[in-house]
Design a protein around this motif. Structure first.
Motif, PDB file in Angstrom:
ATOM      1  N   HIS A  67     -78.572  27.011  46.919  1.00 45.54           N
ATOM      2  CA  HIS A  67     -79.739  27.702  46.364  1.00 45.54           C
ATOM      3  C   HIS A  67     -80.070  27.242  44.943  1.00 45.54           C
ATOM      4  O   HIS A  67     -80.911  27.838  44.282  1.00 45.54           O
ATOM      5  N   MET A  68     -79.365  26.234  44.472  1.00 46.13           N
ATOM      6  CA  MET A  68     -79.614  25.719  43.118  1.00 46.13           C
ATOM      7  C   MET A  68     -80.281  24.340  43.180  1.00 46.13           C
ATOM      8  O   MET A  68     -80.039  23.568  44.113  1.00 46.13           O
ATOM      9  N   MET A  78     -82.174  34.317  37.274  1.00 42.17           N
ATOM     10  CA  MET A  78     -81.839  32.893  37.218  1.00 42.17           C
ATOM     11  C   MET A  78     -80.341  32.713  36.993  1.00 42.17           C
ATOM     12  O   MET A  78     -79.688  33.539  36.359  1.00 42.17           O
ATOM     13  N   ARG A  79     -79.790  31.618  37.533  1.00 40.25           N
ATOM     14  CA  ARG A  79     -78.362  31.312  37.366  1.00 40.25           C
ATOM     15  C   ARG A  79     -78.206  29.845  36.991  1.00 40.25           C
ATOM     16  O   ARG A  79     -79.093  29.041  37.227  1.00 40.25           O
ATOM     17  N   MET A  80     -77.027  29.534  36.431  1.00 39.05           N
ATOM     18  CA  MET A  80     -76.773  28.147  36.023  1.00 39.05           C
ATOM     19  C   MET A  80     -75.317  27.793  36.298  1.00 39.05           C
ATOM     20  O   MET A  80     -74.415  28.562  35.977  1.00 39.05           O
ATOM     21  N   GLN A  81     -75.097  26.637  36.911  1.00 42.38           N
ATOM     22  CA  GLN A  81     -73.742  26.106  37.125  1.00 42.38           C
ATOM     23  C   GLN A  81     -73.561  24.938  36.160  1.00 42.38           C
ATOM     24  O   GLN A  81     -74.193  23.889  36.317  1.00 42.38           O
ATOM     25  N   VAL A 104     -74.010  16.075  36.710  1.00 38.79           N
ATOM     26  CA  VAL A 104     -74.955  16.871  37.483  1.00 38.79           C
ATOM     27  C   VAL A 104     -74.659  18.343  37.261  1.00 38.79           C
ATOM     28  O   VAL A 104     -73.496  18.766  37.285  1.00 38.79           O
ATOM     29  N   MET A 105     -75.705  19.135  37.014  1.00 34.71           N
ATOM     30  CA  MET A 105     -75.555  20.585  36.892  1.00 34.71           C
ATOM     31  C   MET A 105     -76.538  21.246  37.854  1.00 34.71           C
ATOM     32  O   MET A 105     -77.496  20.621  38.324  1.00 34.71           O
ATOM     33  N   GLY A 106     -76.291  22.496  38.174  1.00 34.64           N
ATOM     34  CA  GLY A 106     -77.167  23.218  39.090  1.00 34.64           C
ATOM     35  C   GLY A 106     -77.836  24.388  38.390  1.00 34.64           C
ATOM     36  O   GLY A 106     -77.192  25.095  37.598  1.00 34.64           O
ATOM     37  N   ILE A 107     -79.121  24.591  38.667  1.00 34.30           N
ATOM     38  CA  ILE A 107     -79.845  25.729  38.094  1.00 34.30           C
ATOM     39  C   ILE A 107     -80.618  26.420  39.215  1.00 34.30           C
ATOM     40  O   ILE A 107     -81.345  25.761  39.973  1.00 34.30           O
ATOM     41  N   ASP A 108     -80.439  27.726  39.326  1.00 35.62           N
ATOM     42  CA  ASP A 108     -81.247  28.529  40.253  1.00 35.62           C
ATOM     43  C   ASP A 108     -82.438  29.053  39.462  1.00 35.62           C
ATOM     44  O   ASP A 108     -82.310  29.989  38.674  1.00 35.62           O
TER      45      ASP A 108
END
Length: 1097
Positions: free
Chosen positions: A902-903, A932-935, A952-956
């Motif tokens: 989902h990111m 919102m979320r952030m990995q 690489v990073m993930g952002i919802d």
């Protein structure tokens, strides 16, 4: 101790003064202090009930902003105080909001009612600040509110507020171009404003919104010319540039007739010496040219030149340059010389200013060489000059070289060749070559000097000399075979490819002058062929071909060997050239007709090259513009119009009587409020405006033209001011229905009659001198004003009685009507003391200090997130200058994020451009909108100098285009950055059949469907192009379709999995229809906009 002070400086504290950084606890230790209580003290102060604490907090916050610190997290605490009663606090709150309103639009919108109330505030600074904040909130939903506010502010009593309204116009236009027609009405109203404070700003708005509407300038042309001297400096630059283009469309070329008369004089002179064999039509042409009327300059053209000339003494370099370009483009040849001295003065300024000035001087010196010849020594090069300044000065010196000063200039060039700056030395040698071609007398001297340089130790000097000698020898090769022999010997030593290629070309071209040396040079070159650069290989092949054609006995085998080597070369250009030449020079059965003409093709006489200045054709760009500097048309550049063939009607600039006698509602309001102030200043605006409307002014009025228009014509004599004050008082007594003629001040009427007389005299006597006209007009005006006043006194006895009554009355009611200092701004050119701190100090410093420092601005700016057509577009997260050598870029890889489907996967690239290691690269304090979320990516422990690493990073993003804000930290620094996604990156492709697509589309009708018609761009003709444009704009997959004219795409949003269906149907011609079906209407609307933009380009 030095390390400690350096650390303090880095943290933003001032180690010298002992002043702690605002917004931080002074007692906290630097290294181990946590940042979670950041700005808590300021928030408490802003929440307190005491105005003094709030004021102190706001001062600290504005100081932080001025030093480039990020204070965006204080937005909620600051915005609460927007309704504060204390004016000082309110002013500072508005300053803060102007800076951050665009970033925090949602919170700013909550306070919109307060800004609307601020527009009605009695304090002019609050009104102006409220409008400035309102225009800084870039949300289309409030466009009607902004438009209403601008219209009201344009009629405000305070010129400062009207100036702010002018500044808001381009902001609104960029937000919603559909408002253009209404904004033009506001611009037209503000152009009629008589205050110098407004003039520059409204012309800037005119240039941004409707530069093509020259008709708006006609009526205000003379007023702008007269106000020019008193407008602020940047306003002067804008007005001068606009008036330059205006004058090119409205006046005749002052130098056109001059050149025609010169030509006719020459023809007549030579015709008398020759036998009478000329054709009849030539004689007629000469006669017609001789009869041509001498050029008479339009008085308005003269007014512009006369009123801009004093600005050559301005302290602002931009103003001086603006006047210089105006004179260059508009003035007669005889008058252009005045700008030379002013530009030479600017060359004592900073190197940046010198660079721009020299670019313009280099262009001017090609056409007007004589203008700068007296200042030749000012262009001599200093050892401290930067390279780019040296090269430009060389260019100017070369342009100014002639038979009289060439020996001096060549002596200068001789010393420049000894410089340590290699680029400068190369430019100096090229300059010698240009002087040699332009002035035949010194050609041999220059050639001998350049040959001596061939024995120089520096290879670059030798290489550049070879290239220049090659060009010079083409002019007279037969006389210089010794030089060609000397250069042939240099092939063993010179390694610079361009120089080697030049020598080989010379030997090949003039091989008949060196018949013994040429084959030997080819033999040596054949040995080293495989190791040479491509440019040298091509010249070896050419040399072999030419020698084969002229001396095939000696060189036949060598030529075949060279062609065989070239046949298998890695470079396809060289392989192609070898095949082509083999077929051309070696006759075979298959070779065509061309081989017969091989000698003519290879050994044809080549024209000698022409050394041209790189500035030769630059004068078609307006001097001083960015386009002229770059020698390429910049975005937003407006072409300099060509001179008209016939003179346009000059009467369009005459101001008609009814226009300026009609009282506007604003003037009526003023009359009610202020009696004495009106009579002293506004009452005299009549004479001033009528003076503006005249084609030429008397010298007394002209010298202070700008101040008169503001201060009510203080220089027009005591009688005039007395009459003006009488008429001002008379106006209040008279009822509104009195005829227009009676409301005019007597002095204004006298001006009008003088103007009528003057027009008649001009018709009778068109070609008289402008200076004598001025004297006659001034005398006629005085006499006509006397006769007019006599008529008035006879015809209007009642009026005189009323005047006497009003004069005899004292002004007892003045104290009751309280006149604030703000009301004086309509009449006094200098702003009131209240204006100074905000306008001059804070706004200017913010404009300069914050430019380019705000990271969130750069990340959020719409230009950064405009759709691109490459597969992956890179965005800048941290510039290497802001990041102190650390550059960070990011892109949306369009790959599924492995840790959370989902990111959105965001690929980040770090580059270390410093000499030291960057340690402990990580993310801290993500500030995300709700949902919102952030990995975060794993911490990068060490990044070596010059290295690049990708993570690489993930952002919802929660299916929204809201930016994800966070801190990017190294071991020593923290940078506030943000990532904002284009709407097309919030989705992932979905693969489905045609039937599934139609079924899902049936579920998403009505409110979930958006249809738009569009015209395809020229490059969007093929299927491949359409598919590529759509998939570049958004992460969609193609759905199979039976129709040739229909294209279908499908995707689902990453966060919620909502379907997004896109259909493009092409129609006849370039027309097409775009349909987007999506549950989320906001995403659908934004996606339509992006795809429309992609397909219509």
């Amino acid at each position: 101790m030095s390390a400690c002070s350096a650390y303090n400086d880095e943290k933003g504290g001032s180690s010298n003064t002992g002043e702690p950084e605002y917004g931080h606890d002074p007692a906290s230790g630097g290294i181990f202090s946590s940042d979670y209580k950041r700005h808590d003290d300021l928030k408490e102060m802003l929440d307190s009930n005491k105005d003094s604490l709030k004021l102190e907090a706001m001062k600290r916050i504005v100081a932080m902003i001025a030093r480039g610190k990020n204070a965006s997290d204080l937005f909620p605490a600051v915005v609460k105080n927007v309704a504060c009663k204390n004016i000082e606090v309110k002013k500072l709150v508005y300053v803060y909001l102007v800076r951050y309103a665009e970033e925090q639009q949602d919170l700013a919108l909550l306070s919109i009612s307060t800004f609307q109330r601020g527009l009605k505030d009695p304090n002019q600074l609050i009104r102006a600040s409220a409008l400035r904040v309102l225009s800084s909130i870039r949300v289309t939903i409030i466009v009607p509110i902004m438009m209403l506010a601008i219209k009201e502010a344009a009629s405000d009593m305070s010129p400062y507020v009207r100036k702010t309204a002018a500044h808001a116009i381009p902001k609104l236009y960029s937000l919603d171009p559909d408002q253009k027609d209404q904004l033009i009405e506001v611009i037209e109203k503000l152009l009629a404003d008589k205050t110098t404070l407004v003039a520059g700003s409204v012309v800037m708005a005119f240039e941004e919104v409707c530069p093509e509407r020259i008709d708006l300038i006609h009526k205000n042309y003379r007023k702008l010319c007269n106000l020019l001297i008193d407008v602020e400096e940047w306003g002067q630059v804008v007005i001068i540039n606009m008036l330059t283009r205006y004058a090119r469309t409205q006046f005749l070329n002052p130098n056109h007739n001059e050149s025609l008369l010169e030509e006719s004089a020459e023809k007549a002179f030579y015709g008398s010496d020759e036998e009478e064999t000329e054709e009849k039509d030539e004689k007629e042409e000469v006669a017609a040219l001789a009869k041509r009327k001498p050029y008479v300059m339009d008085p308005d053209h003269r007014l512009l030149l006369r009123n801009t000339k004093p600005l050559l003494q301005s302290r602002n370099a931009a103003v001086v340059m603006a006047v210089a370009q105006l004179y260059f483009h508009l003035a007669p040849k005889a008058e252009v010389g005045v700008i030379a001295k002013a530009q030479v003065r600017l060359m004592r300024s900073h190197s940046e200013v010198q660079y721009v000035v020299l670019q313009n001087v280099a262009t001017m010196s090609i056409k007007r060489r004589g203008m700068f010849e007296p200042y030749l020594k000012s262009f001599y090069i200093r050892s401290t000059d930067p390279t780019q300044i040296k090269v430009l000065k060389l260019e100017v010196l070369t342009n100014l070289a002639n038979e009289t000063n060439i020996s001096t200039i060549l002596r200068e060039f001789q010393t420049y060749i000894k410089s340590m700056d290699k680029d400068f030395v190369a430019a100096s040698i090229q300059a010698i070559g240009r002087c040699a071609t332009n002035i035949g007398e010194v050609r041999d001297t220059c050639l001998n000097g350049l040959v001596q340089l061939l024995s120089n130790r520096d290879e670059l000097v030798v290489a550049e000399s070879v290239v220049v000698i090659k060009k010079l020898l083409q002019m007279q090769p037969a006389q210089h075979s010794d030089i060609i022999k000397h250069m042939a010997k240099l092939t063993d030593n010179i390694q610079v490819p361009m120089a080697r290629a030049s020598i080989l070309w010379l030997i090949g071209e003039y091989c008949e002058h060196v018949p013994k040396i040429a084959p030997d040079v080819l033999r040596k070159m054949a040995k080293s062929f495989t190791n040479e650069e491509d440019i040298v290989k091509l010249q070896i092949i050419n040399l072999a071909a030419k020698l084969y054609l002229t001396n095939s006995k000696q060189t036949k085998l060598l030529t075949q060997y060279v062609l065989n080597l070239a046949k298998y070369d890695q470079n396809y250009d060289i392989r192609d050239r070898a095949r082509f030449i083999r077929q051309l020079i070696v006759p075979t059965e298959k070779s065509g007709v061309l081989s017969k003409y091989a000698k003519k093709l290879f050994l044809a006489l080549k024209p000698a090259p022409v050394f041209e200045s790189p500035f030769k054709d630059r004068d078609h760009f307006q001097l001083g513009s960015l386009s002229h500097l770059l020698n390429a048309k910049a975005t937003g550049y407006q072409e300099l119009p060509a001179w008209p063939g016939m003179a346009p009607d000059p009467s369009v600039r005459n101001v008609e009587v009814p226009e300026w006698t009609k009282c506007s509602s604003r003037e009526k309001r003023k009359e009610k409020v202020e009696k004495p102030f009106y009579s002293d200043s506004e009452g005299e605006s009549g004479p001033t405006e009528s003076a503006d409307s005249e084609s030429e002014l008397p010298s007394e009025m002209e010298s202070g033209g700008g101040s008169e228009s503001e201060e009510g014509g203080s220089g027009s004599g005591s009688e005039e001011s007395d009459e003006g004050s009488e008429s001002g008082k008379e106006k209040k007594k008279k009822p509104e229905k009195i005829k227009v003629r009676k409301t005019l001040p007597e002095s204004a009427e006298s001006e009008l009659s003088g103007e009528e007389e003057k027009r008649k005299r001009k018709e009778r006597k068109a070609s008289s001198e402008s200076s004598s006209e001025e004297e006659e007009e001034s005398s006629s005006e005085s006499s006509s004003s006397e006769s007019e006043s006599e008529e008035e006194s006879e015809s209007e006895p009642e009026t005189k009685k009323k005047k006497k009554i009003s004069l005899s009355k004292p002004v007892p009611k003045q104290p009751k009507k309280e006149i604030s200092l703000l009301d004086l701004d309509d009449f006094i050119p200098t702003p009131s003391p209240q204006v100074t701190p905000i306008n001059n100090i804070v706004s200017n410093s913010l404009a300069t200090d914050l430019q380019g420092l705000s990271l969130t601005d750069s990340a959020l700016s719409p230009t950064m997130i405009s759709p691109s057509f490459s597969s992956v577009k890179t965005y800048e997260l941290l510039h290497r200058i802001t990041g102190e050598g650390l550059a960070v870029e990011y892109c949306f890889s369009r790959q599924p994020y492995s840790l959370d489907p989902h990111m959105v996967a965001v690929q980040i690239q770090f580059s270390n451009n410093t000499d030291t290691e960057a340690k402990s690269l990580r993310i801290q304090e993500p500030k995300l909108m709700s949902g919102m979320r952030m990995q975060e990516f794993p911490e990068i422990e060490v990044l070596a100098p010059g290295e690049t690493v990708t993570v690489v990073m993930g952002i919802d993003f929660c299916d929204s285009t809201q930016a994800a804000n966070f801190q990017l930290c190294t071991q020593t620094r923290k940078f506030y950055v943000s990532i904002q996604p284009p709407v097309g990156e919030l989705m992932m492709p979905v693969f489905m059949s045609e039937n599934e697509f139609k079924k899902e589309q049936g579920h998403l009708m009505g409110m979930n469907e958006i249809n738009e018609k569009l015209t395809m761009g020229e490059k969007c003709q093929s299927d491949h192009a359409i598919v590529q444009r759509v998939t570049s704009a958004a992460n969609l997959s193609r759905v199979p379709c039976g129709s040739d004219r229909e294209y279908r795409f499908a995707a689902k949003t990453v966060a919620s999995g909502s379907l997004v269906l896109v259909t493009v149907v092409t129609k006849e011609g370039m027309a097409a229809q775009l349909t987007v079906n999506c549950e989320k209407m906001v995403i659908g609307t934004m996606l339509v906009k992006d795809i429309l933009q992609a397909l219509s380009q």
